[in-house]
Design an enzyme around this catalytic site. Structure first.
Site, PDB file in Angstrom:
ATOM      1  N   LYS A 112       0.832  -1.208   0.000  1.00 39.49           N
ATOM      2  CA  LYS A 112       0.000   0.000   0.000  1.00 39.49           C
ATOM      3  C   LYS A 112       0.873   1.268   0.000  1.00 39.49           C
ATOM      4  CE  LYS A 112      -4.139  -2.235   0.984  1.00 39.49           C
ATOM      5  NZ  LYS A 112      -3.618  -3.590   0.932  1.00 39.49           N
TER       6      LYS A 112
HETATM    7  C1  LIG Z   1      -4.060  -4.753   0.238  1.00 34.81           C
HETATM    8  C2  LIG Z   1      -3.209  -5.971   0.148  1.00 34.81           C
HETATM    9  C3  LIG Z   1      -3.430  -6.986  -0.811  1.00 34.81           C
HETATM   10  C4  LIG Z   1      -4.587  -6.930  -1.779  1.00 34.81           C
HETATM   11  O1  LIG Z   1      -4.416  -5.950  -2.781  1.00 34.81           O
HETATM   12  P1  LIG Z   1      -5.684  -5.476  -3.628  1.00 34.81           P
HETATM   13  O2  LIG Z   1      -5.170  -4.327  -4.456  1.00 34.81           O
HETATM   14  O3  LIG Z   1      -6.698  -5.019  -2.611  1.00 34.81           O
HETATM   15  O4  LIG Z   1      -6.138  -6.619  -4.440  1.00 34.81           O
HETATM   16  C5  LIG Z   1      -2.560  -8.070  -0.839  1.00 34.81           C
HETATM   17  N1  LIG Z   1      -1.539  -8.177   0.031  1.00 34.81           N
HETATM   18  C6  LIG Z   1      -1.304  -7.231   0.969  1.00 34.81           C
HETATM   19  C7  LIG Z   1      -0.178  -7.433   1.933  1.00 34.81           C
HETATM   20  C8  LIG Z   1      -2.113  -6.094   1.069  1.00 34.81           C
HETATM   21  O5  LIG Z   1      -1.859  -5.172   2.012  1.00 34.81           O
END
Ligand SMILES: *Cc1c(COP(=O)(O)O)cnc(C)c1O
Length: 495
Positions: A112
């Site tokens: 993120k």
């Molecule tokens: C948010 C997240 C995901 C999922 O990503 P999306 O874009 O919501 O599909 C996968 N792994 C981690 C560690 C995340 O923080």
């Protein structure tokens, strides 16, 4: 040429990129999509000579056409700097024949950060361009990870404030410690006596409170949101797929124009949609492999064409993928329906009324680039253990779901394209699950002892993000009832 954005739910007016970033969601509740996905205007050879920041400019300039070169480069340089503990920002690591694209070298050691470190700068630049004079107040409810990544992104950014509400007894001790030790006098973290849904509902009420909006406007503030449907989060995620292909080319791991597969551990469908955009920009990607955990709504959807959220919600060791409604999928639905907003709106209406919808055969055919599968808890843990024993490389639980699905796909199809696996979190973020997968004996150890043990067995330095919270003082200790969220916000803003 200027690129405009339209809602997935009606043929309303097209807006500029900066307006789409400011609004987040369209007025009709739809998501903004670009009218076309732009083609890269630099060759892959040229891109292979570029840094991450230079690549980011080449990709993002094509989407954010109303940003000047100076504005965009300024945003990029403020985002992708020494907050990342890797000079190349998103390194590729080869293990057991696959290339792991490590997206966890930012402030909170999860992917993120890739988008949330630039979103604040895109947002305040967008505000300036649209003559918004108010300071932007970001309001977020979090079940753990997004809250910290948003705090880290917005901390100290002039012209913004951020308020994060989390369920006081609903996040892990490490997640709580990460949030309540957040520095920056524009940050505010509040634990509420309730669960995540209470926090989320309270935040939605505050967003919809007209009286509060009026008082805030007089005092020079307005709310905005940092959630994952904002195109200001989607566009920066396209960059690392372009960058990783260019790096493979540079290092001679792929031939000119050789296709690769990409595997993405998926929750809200944002990260894999970014890979789809990268493919449509001209990156030679064959299959987009969508990996789910036991909440396998997306696997069932790609198998049957039926999206059905009516099922039990499973708590897994990959909590960031514990999702039954993948909000960014709406963009793929809209695009594969031929940019037909009415058709998409009907599916979304059905989803909100009955919890499901079924796409047409034509749309299914338009999704042939995607393949979905899932990994059970047991398969995920076994993948962490076996990769560690074979290579010494330690995966986090989310990335392990992707690695397990990748193996299933190759076994099922014999497809031998080179593969990039999106590695979305550092194993240090989910230390207990990771160490238990390697050996159950570790469960007896305390949280920080486990961190040190992981560092030893993986031969990786403890990340700064973890080191910091060991000793960091608690700065935020406000706790409130869910009924008091409004007064807490007003007190923080001194209004
Ligand atoms: C948010 C997240 C995901 C999922 O990503 P999306 O874009 O919501 O599909 C996968 N792994 C981690 C560690 C995340 O923080």
């Amino acid at each position: 040429m200027d690129l405009f954005y339209r809602s997935t739910r009606s043929k309303g007016e097209a807006v500029s990129a900066s307006q789409a970033i400011l609004k987040g969601l369209a007025d009709d509740g739809g998501l903004f999509v670009p009218e076309t996905v732009p083609r890269l205007d630099k060759s892959l050879e040229e891109l292979s000579q570029m840094t991450y920041q230079e690549t980011a400019y080449e990709v993002m300039k094509l989407f954010l056409t109303d940003f000047t070169e100076t504005e965009l480069k300024d945003c990029i340089n403020k985002a992708y700097d020494s907050k990342f503990d890797s000079e190349v920002i998103a390194p590729l690591v080869e293990a057991d024949g696959a290339y792991y694209l490590e997206l966890f070298h930012g402030a909170t050691i999860a992917f993120k950060d890739m988008a949330l470190s630039i979103l604040p700068h895109l947002l305040i630049t967008s505000a300036k361009k649209n003559q918004v004079k108010n300071d932007i107040v970001i309001l977020t409810a979090t079940s753990g990870d997004t809250g910290k990544a948003a705090l880290a992104g917005f901390a100290g950014v002039a012209g913004t404030k951020i308020i994060v509400f989390y369920p006081k007894n609903g996040v892990s001790p490490i997640q709580e410690k990460q949030m309540v030790t957040q520095k920056g006098d524009n940050t505010f973290v509040v634990g509420i006596t309730g669960n995540f849904d209470d926090a989320q509902t309270g935040v939605k009420q505050l967003f919809g409170d007209k009286e509060l909006a009026g008082v805030m406007d007089k005092a020079g503030f307005q709310f905005s949101s940092a959630n994952s449907i904002n195109i200001g989060r989607l566009v920066p995620q396209v960059v690392y797929y372009v960058y990783s292909y260019a790096q493979l080319l540079k290092e001679g791991k792929v031939e000119k124009d050789e296709q690769i597969n990409v595997v993405v551990p998926t929750g809200n469908f944002g990260n894999i949609l970014a890979a789809y955009f990268a493919k449509n920009m001209g990156i030679p990607i064959a299959k987009l492999i969508c990996a789910s955990n036991e909440n396998k709504v997306l696997y069932d959807f790609f198998e049957t064409g039926v999206y059905d959220r009516n099922r039990e919600f499973v708590l897994t060791s990959s909590p960031s993928m514990d999702i039954l409604i993948s909000s960014n999928l709406e963009r793929l639905i809209y695009l594969t329906a031929g940019a037909d907003a009415d058709k998409n709106a009907a599916f979304m209406k059905s989803l909100s009324e009955t919890g499901k919808y079924e796409i047409t055969e034509d749309m299914k055919a338009n999704m042939k680039d995607f393949y979905g599968n899932y990994a059970s808890e047991q398969e995920t843990a076994a993948t962490i253990k076996s990769l560690y024993e074979q290579t010494g490389y330690v995966l986090d639980t989310h990335t392990a779901v992707a690695a397990a699905v990748c193996k299933k796909y190759v076994k099922e199809t014999g497809d031998n394209h080179k593969t990039v696996i999106a590695s979305t979190a550092s194993p240090f973020k989910f230390t207990r699950s990771v160490m238990n997968a390697i050996d159950p004996k570790y469960d007896a150890m305390g949280d920080f002892a486990l961190v040190d043990e992981l560092s030893k067995i993986a031969n990786v330095k403890v990340p700064r993000a973890i080191e910091e919270i060991r000793t960091a003082p608690v700065i935020h200790d406000t706790i409130c009832d869910k009924e008091d969220m409004k007064s807490v916000v007003m007190k923080f803003l001194r209004i």
